[in-house]
Design an enzyme around this catalytic site. Structure first.
Site, PDB file in Angstrom:
ATOM      1  N   ASP A 279       0.860  -1.184   0.000  1.00 29.94           N
ATOM      2  CA  ASP A 279       0.000   0.000   0.000  1.00 29.94           C
ATOM      3  C   ASP A 279       0.897   1.234   0.000  1.00 29.94           C
ATOM      4  O   ASP A 279       1.039   1.930   0.999  1.00 29.94           O
ATOM      5  CB  ASP A 279      -0.902  -0.034   1.231  1.00 29.94           C
ATOM      6  CG  ASP A 279      -2.016   1.010   1.179  1.00 29.94           C
ATOM      7  OD1 ASP A 279      -2.251   1.568   0.088  1.00 29.94           O
ATOM      8  OD2 ASP A 279      -2.651   1.250   2.217  1.00 29.94           O
TER       9      ASP A 279
ATOM     10  N   GLU B 213      -6.916   4.665  -8.789  1.00 29.99           N
ATOM     11  CA  GLU B 213      -8.229   5.113  -8.303  1.00 29.99           C
ATOM     12  C   GLU B 213      -8.871   6.195  -9.164  1.00 29.99           C
ATOM     13  O   GLU B 213      -8.226   7.167  -9.575  1.00 29.99           O
ATOM     14  CB  GLU B 213      -8.099   5.619  -6.863  1.00 29.99           C
ATOM     15  CG  GLU B 213      -9.419   5.831  -6.181  1.00 29.99           C
ATOM     16  CD  GLU B 213      -9.341   5.522  -4.690  1.00 29.99           C
ATOM     17  OE1 GLU B 213     -10.335   5.768  -3.995  1.00 29.99           O
ATOM     18  OE2 GLU B 213      -8.299   5.030  -4.220  1.00 29.99           O
TER      19      GLU B 213
ATOM     20  N   LYS C 159      -9.824   1.411  -9.135  1.00 31.73           N
ATOM     21  CA  LYS C 159     -10.382   1.548  -7.790  1.00 31.73           C
ATOM     22  C   LYS C 159     -11.582   2.490  -7.809  1.00 31.73           C
ATOM     23  O   LYS C 159     -11.509   3.609  -8.329  1.00 31.73           O
ATOM     24  CB  LYS C 159      -9.335   2.084  -6.821  1.00 31.73           C
ATOM     25  CG  LYS C 159      -8.272   1.073  -6.431  1.00 31.73           C
ATOM     26  CD  LYS C 159      -7.279   1.635  -5.438  1.00 31.73           C
ATOM     27  CE  LYS C 159      -7.830   1.693  -4.041  1.00 31.73           C
ATOM     28  NZ  LYS C 159      -6.785   2.105  -3.059  1.00 31.73           N
TER      29      LYS C 159
ATOM     30  N   THR D  99     -13.169  -0.042  -3.114  1.00 33.09           N
ATOM     31  CA  THR D  99     -12.486   0.418  -1.926  1.00 33.09           C
ATOM     32  C   THR D  99     -13.461   1.158  -1.001  1.00 33.09           C
ATOM     33  O   THR D  99     -14.654   1.267  -1.289  1.00 33.09           O
ATOM     34  CB  THR D  99     -11.292   1.296  -2.327  1.00 33.09           C
ATOM     35  OG1 THR D  99     -10.518   1.608  -1.175  1.00 33.09           O
ATOM     36  CG2 THR D  99     -11.746   2.583  -2.999  1.00 33.09           C
TER      37      THR D  99
ATOM     38  N   PHE E 218     -11.872  -1.949   4.840  1.00 36.43           N
ATOM     39  CA  PHE E 218     -10.935  -1.068   5.539  1.00 36.43           C
ATOM     40  C   PHE E 218     -10.906  -1.369   7.033  1.00 36.43           C
ATOM     41  O   PHE E 218     -11.644  -0.777   7.825  1.00 36.43           O
ATOM     42  CB  PHE E 218     -11.325   0.398   5.294  1.00 36.43           C
ATOM     43  CG  PHE E 218     -10.691   0.997   4.077  1.00 36.43           C
ATOM     44  CD1 PHE E 218     -10.464   0.246   2.942  1.00 36.43           C
ATOM     45  CD2 PHE E 218     -10.327   2.337   4.059  1.00 36.43           C
ATOM     46  CE1 PHE E 218      -9.875   0.801   1.809  1.00 36.43           C
ATOM     47  CE2 PHE E 218      -9.733   2.900   2.942  1.00 36.43           C
ATOM     48  CZ  PHE E 218      -9.509   2.129   1.811  1.00 36.43           C
TER      49      PHE E 218
END
Length: 316
Positions: A16, A95, A131, A155, A177
């Protein structure tokens, strides 16, 4: 054997980060980025060429001032993605602008544009995950995009309703998350930090894992947003885990034995009938944490996107 290498026996490790040196060091299969990480990368002095190339690209593309800013921003996203892909064997997650999170059609168009930009640079769409926030609109956009072999990573996923709707829409991958769920419960004084095994974020991923595997859904589960190494270790065996550099470092330095925590069930069941849009919205709305954290996450990523655009506006 250190814990990072032990974990790799059970779970595909995803970095990440957008930091190339860290990716070389920890050798993940995949990597994820988000607007916050992209903004951090752009602010590093040695990455000034990212801005210069993006501005040059935008000016060549032409169009209105707004279009130039958008094209420059997309170019930075793609260029960082390509740099990372040179260091990993698997996927890069890139994203879509979070401000599009409630517009299915615009998410589809943006995803198609990003994939085309990757392919213009010789990168196959098979190595890119788009994303999207886990709103109803984005889940349905991902369902449509998969028909074009554009794979998505949903996400900002906090509720079981989000996870279920993703599986029922044949989304390629979800990112629950863990850490942000934990943050919310801590902020409300509903839990202490003493037991990560009973951490609500960890329990959320376990519930999703068991539901997916029991009903034979193909959607990949990638735990994300970890605050502590124990949150990672209690999810050993999850399909994928995307882990920040500081926690990758901890795992690499630790040699204590770890064991697989998530094991697919051996008894299977027929999936329930898919959620309708109204059922999804009602079920998601029952989870105050998920409603708040989804909104907060979209706002944060939008803020970072605007900050990137402000940097670019000074150059265009």
């Amino acid at each position: 054997m250190n814990q990072l290498n032990q974990l790799k026996q059970f779970t595909i490790i995803v970095a990440d980060t957008s930091d190339i040196e860290s990716i070389y060091q920890y050798k993940p299969d995949d990597a994820t980025t988000n607007p916050s990480l992209i903004l951090q990368a752009v602010k590093v002095a040695s990455n000034k060429n990212l801005i210069d190339n993006a501005v040059e690209y935008a000016k060549k593309k032409g169009g209105s001032y707004k279009q130039k800013i958008e094209n420059a921003s997309d170019k930075i996203l793609i260029d960082i993605g390509i740099k990372i892909l040179q260091c990993i064997p698997g996927y890069i997650s890139s994203e879509v602008d979070a401000r599009l999170s409630f517009n299915k059609e615009k998410c589809i168009l943006k995803a198609q544009k990003l994939i085309n930009m990757y392919e213009e640079q010789g990168i196959s769409r098979d190595r890119v995950l788009i994303k999207l926030a886990s709103t109803w609109e984005c889940i349905k956009a991902a369902e449509e995009l998969r028909k074009e072999n554009i794979l998505c990573n949903l996400t900002l996923l906090f509720s079981f309703a989000q996870a279920r709707a993703c599986a029922e829409s044949n989304v390629f991958l979800i990112s629950p998350f863990v850490g942000r769920i934990y943050d919310w419960y801590i902020s409300k004084n509903l839990i202490t930090s003493s037991s990560f095994e009973q951490d609500p974020g960890v329990l959320s991923v376990r519930k999703i894992f068991n539901f997916y595997k029991r009903h034979s859904y193909n959607t990949i589960i990638m735990g994300a947003s970890f605050r502590h190494i124990d949150q990672v270790l209690y999810l050993a065996g999850c399909d994928r885990l995307t882990i920040s550099v500081n926690l990758l470092r901890e795992l690499q330095l630790n040699t204590e034995i770890i064991e697989r925590k998530l094991i697919p069930p051996t008894i299977f069941a027929k999936p329930p009938s898919p959620l309708s849009e109204s059922e999804f919205r009602w079920e998601h709305n029952q989870d105050s944490m998920a409603v708040q954290k989804l909104s907060e996450g979209i706002q944060l990523f939008s803020k970072d996107q605007l900050a990137l655009e402000k940097i670019l506006s000074k150059e265009i």
